[in-house]
Write a protein that holds these residues in place. Structure first.
Motif: not given
Lengths: 288, 130
Positions: B48, B96, B99-100, B103-104, B107, B109, B113, B116-117, B120-121, B129-130
């Motif tokens: 296995e 095993d 994944p952590a 995930g980092a 996180f 990414l 984002v 960036m949001l 924008i706000a 530049g945005v």
């Protein structure tokens, strides 16, 4: 204030939503609710309402959840009794392997399920609550949690849990699938020797049973017998059952099981070897 | 110095071999030549673990990483097949826990984002530049 979204900003937002979509996909729930081909049909709604409820003390979801499934499998035990066996104070939690090992110490076979929502539901249909692990946080910032699945409702798209300090927690199926997937769909049923899971393979059952037998040799016989009846073609289960009978000194029956196995699969070397050993002890001429 | 190391390693090898020969017959005697259930269990767990490691190695991303580091994927697979049970177990445990780590990345990414949001706000101004 007026929002004047430029094309670039809109594109960014779209990208963001696409990313979010990718993070939150729930393939199993979707397949189940749409009734995709190959998805087992389960009853629309199950609630094992009589399942005992042990509200957890601080951080101690492991002992509480384990005590719940142990009690339901017929072993009366309070969470307090389990704390010293599964709870690690410095980690403020319990390890999965220790949850399995402790179940065995209490005379139950801990069988990990295959990781499908329907596996879990089929066990619930049989009246068997399922121990589950969830990651309620993020992958990178995990918040591990043990709970016990005690029901579901397809129409309302909910999973019912005994969780933490909530007796009946109704979690949206999509949320459950995500938090459960982040814990690798970890789910376990506890079997009294002789009872069988709904959905499992002979290998999975063998692994669980052979681990159980290390400390429960006296009570393992009904489990081998039931397993071999369910999967008569399994070499592993035939070998395990035969070995147990051999250790108990029931050589003739032990040999018979191996002979049956060799009729199906004459080239299986471990069985040929063991049969030869047993025949020597039975003082019979060795045919092989 | 090199010579000394070599002679030590020869000694070590000799020791390992003698130990192997010395311990094998007693292990055989203990289970009277029967293939035990526990042996089958470790065999089962070994295969296995092997399947898990091989599945991991077959991922495109992993193969790309290996190739970038000058490792031949087929060679790596051959070496893995030769690992001992304990070594394989170790490797499979590490996968095993991976994944952590992945995930980092996720996180990171997410944070990007998120900022960036906010840009924008008009809450922050990290990406002019945005």
């Amino acid at each position: 204030m007026r929002f004047n979204w430029s094309a670039r900003q809109r594109a960014l937002l779209l990208l963001l939503f696409a990313l979010l979509q990718a993070c939150v996909a729930t393939p199993q729930t979707d397949a189940l609710l749409q009734g995709d081909d190959g998805t087992p049909v389960v009853q629309p709604r199950i609630y094992l309402s009589s399942t005992v409820f042990y509200p957890q003390s601080q951080y101690q979801c492991g002992p509480a959840a384990l005590a719940t499934v142990l009690t339901e499998s017929g072993v009366l035990v309070e969470p307090d009794e389990l704390v010293s066996q599964v709870y690690l104070p410095e980690r403020q939690g319990s390890l999965q392997v220790e949850m399995l090992a402790t179940s065995r110490r209490y005379g139950r076979i801990a069988l990990p399920l295959g990781g499908q929502l329907t596996d879990l539901m089929q066990e619930l249909e049989q009246g068997r609550p399922v121990l589950v692990m969830q990651n309620l946080g993020l992958k990178s910032l995990p918040q591990w949690h043990y709970a016990v699945a005690v029901g579901y409702d397809l129409a309302n798209e909910e999973i019912l849990l005994r969780s933490g300090t909530v007796e009946t927690l109704r979690t949206p199926m999509t949320v459950f699938e995500r938090t459960w997937a982040r814990a690798d769909h970890w789910s376990v049923v506890l079997l009294e020797p002789g009872t069988l899971p709904v959905n499992s393979t002979a290998q999975q059952y063998f692994t669980a049973l052979a681990s159980f037998e290390q400390i429960n040799e006296d009570t393992s016989e009904p489990a081998w017998k039931a397993g071999l009846e369910r999967w008569p073609e399994s070499e592993l289960l035939a070998m395990g059952y035969s070995n147990l009978l051999y250790r108990k000194g029931r050589l003739a029956v032990a040999a018979e099981i191996l002979e049956l196995l060799l009729q199906r699969n004459p080239d299986y070397q471990p069985a040929r070897n063991n049969l030869q050993q047993i025949r020597q002890q039975l003082d019979e001429p060795t045919a092989n | 110095m090199k010579k000394a190391i070599r002679s030590v390693s020869v000694w070590m090898l000799a020791l390992v071999f003698t130990a192997g020969i010395a311990f094998q017959p007693s292990a055989m005697a203990a289970n009277e030549g029967m293939v035990t259930t526990q042996q089958l269990l470790s065999q089962q767990q070994h295969s296995e673990n092997l399947a898990k490691v091989n599945a991991f190695m077959s991922q495109e991303k992993v193969q790309q990483m290996l190739t970038e580091r000058g490792v031949n994927v087929e060679d790596a697979k051959t070496r893995i097949a030769g690992l001992s049970g304990a070594e394989l177990e170790q490797l499979s445990l590490q996968i095993d826990e991976l994944p952590a780590g992945q995930g980092a990345l996720g996180f990171l990414l997410f944070l990007l984002v998120f900022f960036m949001l906010l840009d924008i706000a008009g809450v922050t101004d990290i990406f002019p530049g945005v």
